[in-house]
Write a protein that holds these residues in place. Structure first.
Motif, PDB file in Angstrom:
ATOM      1  N   PRO A 102       0.813  -1.217   0.000  1.00  0.00           N
ATOM      2  CA  PRO A 102       0.000   0.000   0.000  1.00  0.00           C
ATOM      3  C   PRO A 102       0.848   1.268   0.000  1.00  0.00           C
ATOM      4  CG  PRO A 102       0.038  -0.972   2.184  1.00  0.00           C
ATOM      5  CD  PRO A 102       0.705  -1.959   1.269  1.00  0.00           C
ATOM      6  N   VAL A 103       0.260   2.336  -0.495  1.00  0.00           N
ATOM      7  CA  VAL A 103       0.910   3.647  -0.516  1.00  0.00           C
ATOM      8  C   VAL A 103       0.143   4.574   0.424  1.00  0.00           C
ATOM      9  CG1 VAL A 103       1.716   5.554  -1.948  1.00  0.00           C
ATOM     10  CG2 VAL A 103       1.564   3.251  -2.911  1.00  0.00           C
ATOM     11  N   THR A 104       0.847   5.173   1.391  1.00  0.00           N
ATOM     12  CA  THR A 104       0.220   6.080   2.345  1.00  0.00           C
ATOM     13  C   THR A 104       0.923   7.433   2.299  1.00  0.00           C
ATOM     14  OG1 THR A 104       1.650   5.291   4.142  1.00  0.00           O
ATOM     15  CG2 THR A 104      -0.458   4.172   3.855  1.00  0.00           C
ATOM     16  N   ARG A 105       0.335   8.407   2.987  1.00  0.00           N
ATOM     17  CA  ARG A 105       0.879   9.759   2.959  1.00  0.00           C
ATOM     18  C   ARG A 105       1.542  10.090   4.288  1.00  0.00           C
ATOM     19  NH1 ARG A 105       0.366  13.661  -1.592  1.00  0.00           N
ATOM     20  NH2 ARG A 105       1.999  15.067  -0.929  1.00  0.00           N
ATOM     21  N   ALA A 106       2.666  10.814   4.233  1.00  0.00           N
ATOM     22  CA  ALA A 106       3.318  11.351   5.424  1.00  0.00           C
ATOM     23  C   ALA A 106       3.798  12.749   5.081  1.00  0.00           C
ATOM     24  CB  ALA A 106       4.479  10.471   5.867  1.00  0.00           C
ATOM     25  N   GLY A 107       2.945  13.732   5.285  1.00  0.00           N
ATOM     26  CA  GLY A 107       3.311  15.097   4.930  1.00  0.00           C
ATOM     27  C   GLY A 107       3.439  15.262   3.434  1.00  0.00           C
ATOM     28  N   ASP A 108       4.581  15.782   3.010  1.00  0.00           N
ATOM     29  CA  ASP A 108       4.806  16.028   1.581  1.00  0.00           C
ATOM     30  C   ASP A 108       5.220  14.782   0.818  1.00  0.00           C
ATOM     31  OD1 ASP A 108       4.203  18.704   1.818  1.00  0.00           O
ATOM     32  OD2 ASP A 108       6.283  19.317   2.141  1.00  0.00           O
ATOM     33  N   HIS A 109       5.466  13.703   1.532  1.00  0.00           N
ATOM     34  CA  HIS A 109       5.968  12.495   0.887  1.00  0.00           C
ATOM     35  C   HIS A 109       4.935  11.380   0.897  1.00  0.00           C
ATOM     36  CE1 HIS A 109      10.088  14.120   2.317  1.00  0.00           C
ATOM     37  NE2 HIS A 109       9.887  14.464   1.059  1.00  0.00           N
ATOM     38  N   TRP A 110       5.069  10.513  -0.089  1.00  0.00           N
ATOM     39  CA  TRP A 110       4.322   9.258  -0.101  1.00  0.00           C
ATOM     40  C   TRP A 110       5.220   8.161   0.468  1.00  0.00           C
ATOM     41  CZ3 TRP A 110      -0.730   9.266  -1.404  1.00  0.00           C
ATOM     42  CH2 TRP A 110      -1.213  10.327  -2.180  1.00  0.00           C
ATOM     43  N   ILE A 111       4.626   7.227   1.193  1.00  0.00           N
ATOM     44  CA  ILE A 111       5.365   6.092   1.753  1.00  0.00           C
ATOM     45  C   ILE A 111       4.850   4.809   1.111  1.00  0.00           C
ATOM     46  CG2 ILE A 111       6.034   4.844   3.840  1.00  0.00           C
ATOM     47  CD1 ILE A 111       7.042   7.712   3.819  1.00  0.00           C
ATOM     48  N   LEU A 112       5.720   4.134   0.389  1.00  0.00           N
ATOM     49  CA  LEU A 112       5.387   2.844  -0.227  1.00  0.00           C
ATOM     50  C   LEU A 112       5.739   1.751   0.771  1.00  0.00           C
ATOM     51  CD1 LEU A 112       4.603   0.945  -2.537  1.00  0.00           C
ATOM     52  CD2 LEU A 112       6.887   1.324  -3.524  1.00  0.00           C
ATOM     53  N   GLU A 113       4.720   1.181   1.406  1.00  0.00           N
ATOM     54  CA  GLU A 113       4.919   0.218   2.489  1.00  0.00           C
ATOM     55  C   GLU A 113       5.200  -1.171   1.924  1.00  0.00           C
ATOM     56  OE1 GLU A 113       1.527   0.414   5.048  1.00  0.00           O
ATOM     57  OE2 GLU A 113       1.950   2.470   5.703  1.00  0.00           O
ATOM     58  N   LEU A 114       6.435  -1.601   2.062  1.00  0.00           N
ATOM     59  CA  LEU A 114       6.874  -2.881   1.500  1.00  0.00           C
ATOM     60  C   LEU A 114       7.094  -3.934   2.579  1.00  0.00           C
ATOM     61  CD1 LEU A 114       9.447  -1.454  -1.091  1.00  0.00           C
ATOM     62  CD2 LEU A 114       7.060  -2.110  -1.494  1.00  0.00           C
ATOM     63  N   PHE A 115       6.475  -3.736   3.747  1.00  0.00           N
ATOM     64  CA  PHE A 115       6.810  -4.585   4.904  1.00  0.00           C
ATOM     65  C   PHE A 115       5.631  -5.414   5.401  1.00  0.00           C
ATOM     66  CE2 PHE A 115       6.128  -0.137   6.362  1.00  0.00           C
ATOM     67  CZ  PHE A 115       4.927  -0.305   7.049  1.00  0.00           C
ATOM     68  N   HIS A 116       4.702  -5.753   4.537  1.00  0.00           N
ATOM     69  CA  HIS A 116       3.524  -6.503   4.982  1.00  0.00           C
ATOM     70  C   HIS A 116       3.632  -8.001   4.696  1.00  0.00           C
ATOM     71  CE1 HIS A 116       1.250  -2.962   6.193  1.00  0.00           C
ATOM     72  NE2 HIS A 116       1.697  -2.362   5.097  1.00  0.00           N
ATOM     73  N   GLY A 117       4.827  -8.470   4.337  1.00  0.00           N
ATOM     74  CA  GLY A 117       5.034  -9.896   4.107  1.00  0.00           C
ATOM     75  C   GLY A 117       5.387 -10.629   5.386  1.00  0.00           C
ATOM     76  N   PRO A 118       5.691 -11.930   5.295  1.00  0.00           N
ATOM     77  CA  PRO A 118       5.915 -12.761   6.485  1.00  0.00           C
ATOM     78  C   PRO A 118       7.048 -12.300   7.388  1.00  0.00           C
ATOM     79  CG  PRO A 118       5.649 -14.118   4.525  1.00  0.00           C
ATOM     80  CD  PRO A 118       5.739 -12.710   4.049  1.00  0.00           C
ATOM     81  N   THR A 119       8.114 -11.693   6.823  1.00  0.00           N
ATOM     82  CA  THR A 119       9.239 -11.264   7.664  1.00  0.00           C
ATOM     83  C   THR A 119       9.298  -9.751   7.814  1.00  0.00           C
ATOM     84  OG1 THR A 119      10.913 -11.092   5.904  1.00  0.00           O
ATOM     85  CG2 THR A 119      10.528 -13.277   6.849  1.00  0.00           C
TER      86      THR A 119
END
Length: 460
Positions: free
Chosen positions: A91-108
């Motif tokens: 998923p892509v979320t917002r943090a102020g002026d930047h977008w955060i591409l969350e790549l940490f939702h897998g098993p590890t």
């Protein structure tokens, strides 16, 4: 699609052969003979796809027609990403002026899961088809090891040997590897750096008699399938941020040590993804930044940091980019890589350095800057960053709209996060009780012969 080596010593091979070969037999890295291109119409259409649907579209042009992988790709993709905890996978979320591409939702809880869940299923499919076996050998600076182990643990016909630098990964990273007690999992702690482990892996792969006798396969990003799977989330993030407008370019900020993740972004750009620039973010282990600044690629000492997965001084995947920078001339690549091996340094012309600078912006980020970024992002936006992600966000600086790759969950680096914000990040279910679990690991000197002997001991 067929695959060739950056050093020119491998006749074109199929996708499946490239996956199983891992490191090219001439010591180079494998690349597709050509880079597929994506039209504006395809970009618009792809922007509305789910991650799984998009993965099929991105991966298909890189496959070799007639191989079983082509027919079974939808099944492989579905099985690989069923293990992720978020329905959007990345998923892509917002943090102020930047977008955060969350790549940490897998098993590890690390970006490596995106590629290694896919690669584990791919290995299993190919081995069942040929009735063979595979012994995976890899080195890790922290996250690749656990992701690889969780991708192949318990799989029939596969053993995995993972080298990590002893006492130079986070406690969570270490336990994610060594607490997996499946009979086919073998952890080795090297008394040295990640670069020492990576050198050992390449040495054993380049011993072709040993590699063939013990059916060695690669899970590090030297394996092309790793890069291929990572290309997908660059297209995915662009689509989510722009809505599919092919005229809207974006910036990606990529924390990197081994140049694999940012090379996937480079390939996406070459395919036609509207990318304005790739921001190359490193910690104080800054060989890549120094190259972008001077055109000189010179090895140095590895410095331990609070972002240990980037504590690297020899970036394996840089050879793939060098191949393109040197006009796809394998003889030139061979010469520079031999110079690096013998002298510890090579350099490109100022014109080529400027050419690289048209695509990559490079920035090193210090420890205090990293901690300050974690603190500021939490206080201003309520978002907890792990130190690697913080390096990428800090490197993005004042670039509004930059998409920053969040490469790991903050809980994997609780000590650094606590230093920054004054409390431990919440522990997600996969990490609960991890530090109390029993472990198994062999500690060895950074010597190829010691690792070779251990592999023989285990496999007989």
């Amino acid at each position: 699609m067929r695959y060739i080596s950056t050093r020119g010593g491998v006749a074109p091979i199929s996708f499946s052969q490239a996956v199983m070969m891992g490191l090219a037999t001439d010591g180079g890295l494998l690349l597709p003979e050509r880079i597929p291109t994506v039209s504006a119409e395809q970009l618009r259409a792809w922007a509305g796809l789910s991650f799984q649907q998009l993965a099929i579209q991105v991966i298909t042009p890189f496959l070799t027609p007639g191989e079983a992988v082509s027919d079974r790709l939808p099944e492989l993709v579905e099985r690989s990403f069923a293990t992720f905890s978020h329905p959007d996978i990345t998923p892509v979320t917002r943090a102020g002026d930047h977008w955060i591409l969350e790549l940490f939702h897998g098993p590890t809880l690390a970006f490596k899961d995106v590629a290694l869940q896919f690669l584990g299923n791919l290995f299993e499919m190919l081995l069942k088809a040929e009735g063979g076996r595979l012994n995976i050998l890899g080195a890790t600076s922290g996250d690749t090891g656990s992701a690889a182990i969780h991708g192949v643990r318990g799989r029939e016909g596969i053993h995995v040997f993972i080298l990590h630098p002893h006492n130079r990964v986070s406690p969570i990273q270490e336990r994610q590897m060594t607490s997996v007690l499946d009979a086919n999992v073998h952890n080795i702690a090297i008394r040295g750096s990640f670069d020492d482990g990576q050198t050992i892996v390449k040495t054993l792969f380049n011993d072709l008699a040993f590699k063939d006798a013990y059916r060695l396969g690669a899970v590090n990003s030297i394996n092309w399938a790793r890069i291929l799977a990572q290309i997908v989330y660059f297209f995915y993030a662009w689509g989510r941020v722009t809505g599919g407008d092919p005229h809207q370019k974006v910036l990606f900020s990529v924390p990197t040590g081994n140049f694999g993740d940012i090379f996937a972004g480079y390939m996406a750009l070459r395919m036609g993804l509207p990318v304005e620039r790739l921001i190359l973010a490193t910690n104080r282990n800054d060989i890549l930044v120094r190259f972008m600044e001077s055109g000189e690629y010179r090895t140095g000492e590895v410095n331990p940091t609070i972002s240990p997965s980037m504590d690297i001084q020899i970036s394996s995947n840089f050879e793939r980019y060098l191949y393109y920078l040197l006009d796809e001339d394998p003889a030139a690549v061979r010469g520079e890589m031999e110079r690096l091996r013998v002298e510890g340094v090579f350099a490109v012309s100022e014109a080529r350095r400027r050419q690289a600078g048209e695509i990559f912006s490079a920035r090193r980020v210090g420890e205090e800057e990293t901690l300050a970024r974690i603190q500021a992002t939490w206080e201003r936006h309520g978002v907890l960053l792990d130190p690697h992600t913080a390096v990428g966000v800090e490197a993005a600086g004042n670039e509004p709209g930059a998409i920053c790759l969040a490469t790991a969950h903050a809980a994997k680096f609780a000590e650094a996060v606590h230093r920054a914000v004054g409390f431990d990040p919440p522990v997600p279910p996969p990490l609960e009780g991890l530090l109390e679990r029993p472990t198994r690991c062999r500690i060895l000197d950074p010597d190829p012969e010691a690792v070779r002997a251990f592999i023989r001991e285990v496999l007989g």
